[in-house]
Design a protein around this motif. Structure first.
Motif, PDB file in Angstrom:
ATOM      1  N   UNK A  64       0.821  -1.022   0.106  1.00 25.80           N
ATOM      2  CA  UNK A  64       0.049  -0.094   0.021  1.00 25.80           C
ATOM      3  C   UNK A  64       0.816   1.146   0.123  1.00 25.80           C
ATOM      4  N   UNK A  65       0.674   2.111  -0.969  1.00 21.95           N
ATOM      5  CA  UNK A  65       1.319   3.614  -0.897  1.00 21.95           C
ATOM      6  C   UNK A  65       0.416   4.409  -0.123  1.00 21.95           C
ATOM      7  N   UNK A  66      -0.882   4.650   0.016  1.00 17.27           N
ATOM      8  CA  UNK A  66      -1.577   5.348   0.615  1.00 17.27           C
ATOM      9  C   UNK A  66      -2.928   4.990   0.942  1.00 17.27           C
ATOM     10  N   UNK A 117     -25.919   1.465   9.454  1.00 21.29           N
ATOM     11  CA  UNK A 117     -26.099   2.926   9.337  1.00 21.29           C
ATOM     12  C   UNK A 117     -25.105   3.824   8.737  1.00 21.29           C
ATOM     13  N   UNK A 118     -23.800   3.119   7.969  1.00 25.51           N
ATOM     14  CA  UNK A 118     -23.335   4.027   7.334  1.00 25.51           C
ATOM     15  C   UNK A 118     -22.230   3.112   6.534  1.00 25.51           C
ATOM     16  N   UNK A 119     -21.913   3.528   5.345  1.00 23.05           N
ATOM     17  CA  UNK A 119     -20.966   2.674   4.401  1.00 23.05           C
ATOM     18  C   UNK A 119     -19.814   3.601   4.050  1.00 23.05           C
ATOM     19  N   UNK A 120     -18.493   3.078   4.122  1.00 25.17           N
ATOM     20  CA  UNK A 120     -17.505   3.949   4.012  1.00 25.17           C
ATOM     21  C   UNK A 120     -16.874   3.371   2.779  1.00 25.17           C
ATOM     22  N   UNK A 121     -16.023   4.398   1.968  1.00 30.45           N
ATOM     23  CA  UNK A 121     -15.354   4.059   0.892  1.00 30.45           C
ATOM     24  C   UNK A 121     -13.737   4.204   1.419  1.00 30.45           C
ATOM     25  N   UNK A 122     -13.025   3.176   1.237  1.00 27.34           N
ATOM     26  CA  UNK A 122     -11.710   3.450   1.615  1.00 27.34           C
ATOM     27  C   UNK A 122     -10.863   3.254   0.022  1.00 27.34           C
ATOM     28  N   UNK A 123     -10.244   4.461  -0.362  1.00 31.64           N
ATOM     29  CA  UNK A 123      -9.779   4.430  -1.769  1.00 31.64           C
ATOM     30  C   UNK A 123      -7.984   4.196  -1.243  1.00 31.64           C
ATOM     31  N   UNK A 124      -7.734   2.868  -1.825  1.00 32.94           N
ATOM     32  CA  UNK A 124      -6.313   2.421  -1.549  1.00 32.94           C
ATOM     33  C   UNK A 124      -5.386   2.316  -2.725  1.00 32.94           C
ATOM     34  N   UNK A 125      -4.563   3.261  -2.847  1.00 34.66           N
ATOM     35  CA  UNK A 125      -3.414   3.095  -3.777  1.00 34.66           C
ATOM     36  C   UNK A 125      -2.338   2.242  -3.747  1.00 34.66           C
ATOM     37  N   UNK A 126      -2.262   1.239  -4.664  1.00 35.14           N
ATOM     38  CA  UNK A 126      -1.357   0.176  -4.587  1.00 35.14           C
ATOM     39  C   UNK A 126      -0.009   0.321  -5.066  1.00 35.14           C
ATOM     40  N   UNK A 127       1.023  -0.074  -4.524  1.00 36.88           N
ATOM     41  CA  UNK A 127       2.305  -0.018  -5.057  1.00 36.88           C
ATOM     42  C   UNK A 127       2.474  -0.862  -6.154  1.00 36.88           C
ATOM     43  N   UNK A 128       1.886  -2.132  -6.291  1.00 36.63           N
ATOM     44  CA  UNK A 128       1.840  -3.037  -7.442  1.00 36.63           C
ATOM     45  C   UNK A 128       0.313  -3.727  -7.460  1.00 36.63           C
ATOM     46  N   UNK A 129       0.368  -4.094  -8.744  1.00 34.83           N
ATOM     47  CA  UNK A 129      -0.986  -4.592  -8.955  1.00 34.83           C
ATOM     48  C   UNK A 129      -1.363  -5.835  -8.379  1.00 34.83           C
ATOM     49  N   UNK A 130      -0.351  -6.728  -8.319  1.00 35.94           N
ATOM     50  CA  UNK A 130      -0.624  -8.142  -7.591  1.00 35.94           C
ATOM     51  C   UNK A 130      -0.366  -7.785  -6.128  1.00 35.94           C
ATOM     52  N   UNK A 131      -1.487  -7.914  -5.561  1.00 40.88           N
ATOM     53  CA  UNK A 131      -1.380  -7.611  -3.955  1.00 40.88           C
ATOM     54  C   UNK A 131      -1.764  -8.788  -3.329  1.00 40.88           C
ATOM     55  N   UNK A 132      -1.775  -8.988  -1.892  1.00 40.32           N
ATOM     56  CA  UNK A 132      -2.072  -9.774  -1.148  1.00 40.32           C
ATOM     57  C   UNK A 132      -3.411  -9.815  -0.386  1.00 40.32           C
ATOM     58  N   UNK A 133      -4.374 -10.636  -0.605  1.00 41.95           N
ATOM     59  CA  UNK A 133      -5.504 -10.278  -0.238  1.00 41.95           C
ATOM     60  C   UNK A 133      -5.573 -10.195   1.473  1.00 41.95           C
ATOM     61  N   UNK A 134      -5.009 -10.988   1.935  1.00 42.17           N
ATOM     62  CA  UNK A 134      -4.798 -10.649   3.510  1.00 42.17           C
ATOM     63  C   UNK A 134      -4.696  -9.418   4.013  1.00 42.17           C
ATOM     64  N   UNK A 187      -6.672   0.940  -6.658  1.00 44.85           N
ATOM     65  CA  UNK A 187      -6.103   1.643  -7.626  1.00 44.85           C
ATOM     66  C   UNK A 187      -4.908   1.283  -7.771  1.00 44.85           C
ATOM     67  N   UNK A 188      -4.257   1.151  -9.087  1.00 40.36           N
ATOM     68  CA  UNK A 188      -2.949   1.035  -9.423  1.00 40.36           C
ATOM     69  C   UNK A 188      -2.999   1.612 -10.760  1.00 40.36           C
ATOM     70  N   UNK A 189      -2.176   2.577 -10.758  1.00 40.02           N
ATOM     71  CA  UNK A 189      -2.137   3.586 -11.959  1.00 40.02           C
ATOM     72  C   UNK A 189      -3.426   3.971 -12.375  1.00 40.02           C
ATOM     73  N   UNK A 190      -3.930   3.715 -13.631  1.00 34.30           N
ATOM     74  CA  UNK A 190      -5.191   4.176 -13.943  1.00 34.30           C
ATOM     75  C   UNK A 190      -6.317   3.065 -14.059  1.00 34.30           C
ATOM     76  N   UNK A 191      -6.113   2.062 -13.208  1.00 29.66           N
ATOM     77  CA  UNK A 191      -7.103   1.014 -13.101  1.00 29.66           C
ATOM     78  C   UNK A 191      -7.639   0.906 -11.502  1.00 29.66           C
ATOM     79  N   UNK A 192      -8.904   0.489 -11.582  1.00 30.92           N
ATOM     80  CA  UNK A 192      -9.444   0.325 -10.108  1.00 30.92           C
ATOM     81  C   UNK A 192     -10.372  -0.904 -10.090  1.00 30.92           C
TER      82      UNK A 192
END
Length: 203
Positions: A37-39, A60-77, A95-100
């Motif tokens: 994770x980058x940020x 009661x609420x739904x939150x969206x976490x926008x995670x910018x990845x350092x690499x496209x292949x990441x660990x699901x854990x 998000x990795x580069x221009x893909x989500x």
């Protein structure tokens, strides 16, 4: 962003260091987060506070976490661990580069396919937050609603349907290669039984 109303935007940076401290993460977990994770940004809050919508019985609420990845292949854990720590209804937008791709947890980790940034949309469909959450999960999982069947049961049914399809494919390949008539016949019979089971899931 993600086709969500401007009133839901939060755009708050969630520092990894704060996560590490708040949840007392081990060095091994910290390492996994840092490698992948980058940020992390809390990008949206979908609630009665940000939208003219009533709460659901359990949502009661739904939150969206926008995670910018350092690499496209990441660990699901990484995702499972993060969701378990926060313990709220969370949509993760990876998000990795221009893909989500989107991910949620409902009985298991569910992920969408990778989409272009422009086509990455979160639909808000439903009369309350509970129904909106269910429809978002079904959209990400690519499953359809069935009256009277709870969401978690619907997901289990979809998992079983996919499992049967894979087994039919495996046995079909095996049957095509089998030269002995008796063994070939047995394989064909197994395939017929599985296809009847599959039909029940698709009705």
């Amino acid at each position: 962003m993600f086709g969500l109303p401007k009133s839901t935007e939060v755009s708050k940076l969630l520092a990894k260091s704060k996560l590490y401290t708040k949840f007392n993460m081990s060095n091994s977990v910290k390492s996994i987060f840092d490698e992948n994770i980058a940020k992390i940004i809390i990008s949206h809050e979908i609630s009665s506070r940000t939208l003219s919508i009533v709460e659901g019985e359990k949502v009661r609420g739904i939150y969206v976490l926008h995670i910018f990845l350092k690499r496209k292949e990441f660990k699901n854990q990484v995702l499972v661990h993060l969701i378990n720590l926060i313990k709220k209804k969370i949509i993760i937008a990876l998000q990795y580069q221009d893909e989500v791709k989107f991910a949620v947890y409902c009985t298991r980790l569910i992920q969408s396919e990778w989409l272009s940034e422009q086509n990455a949309q979160i639909p808000l469909v439903g009369l309350n937050l509970g129904r909106i959450w269910e429809n978002i999960v079904m959209d990400i999982a690519c499953i359809t609603s069935q009256d009277g069947i709870p969401l978690d049961e619907r997901i289990k049914m979809e998992d079983e349907r996919i499992k049967i399809e894979k087994e039919i494919s495996r046995l079909s390949k095996k049957a095509r290669k089998e030269n002995q008539p008796n063994k070939k016949y047995t394989l064909v019979q197994q395939i017929r039984i599985l296809k009847k089971e599959l039909q029940a899931y698709e009705e």
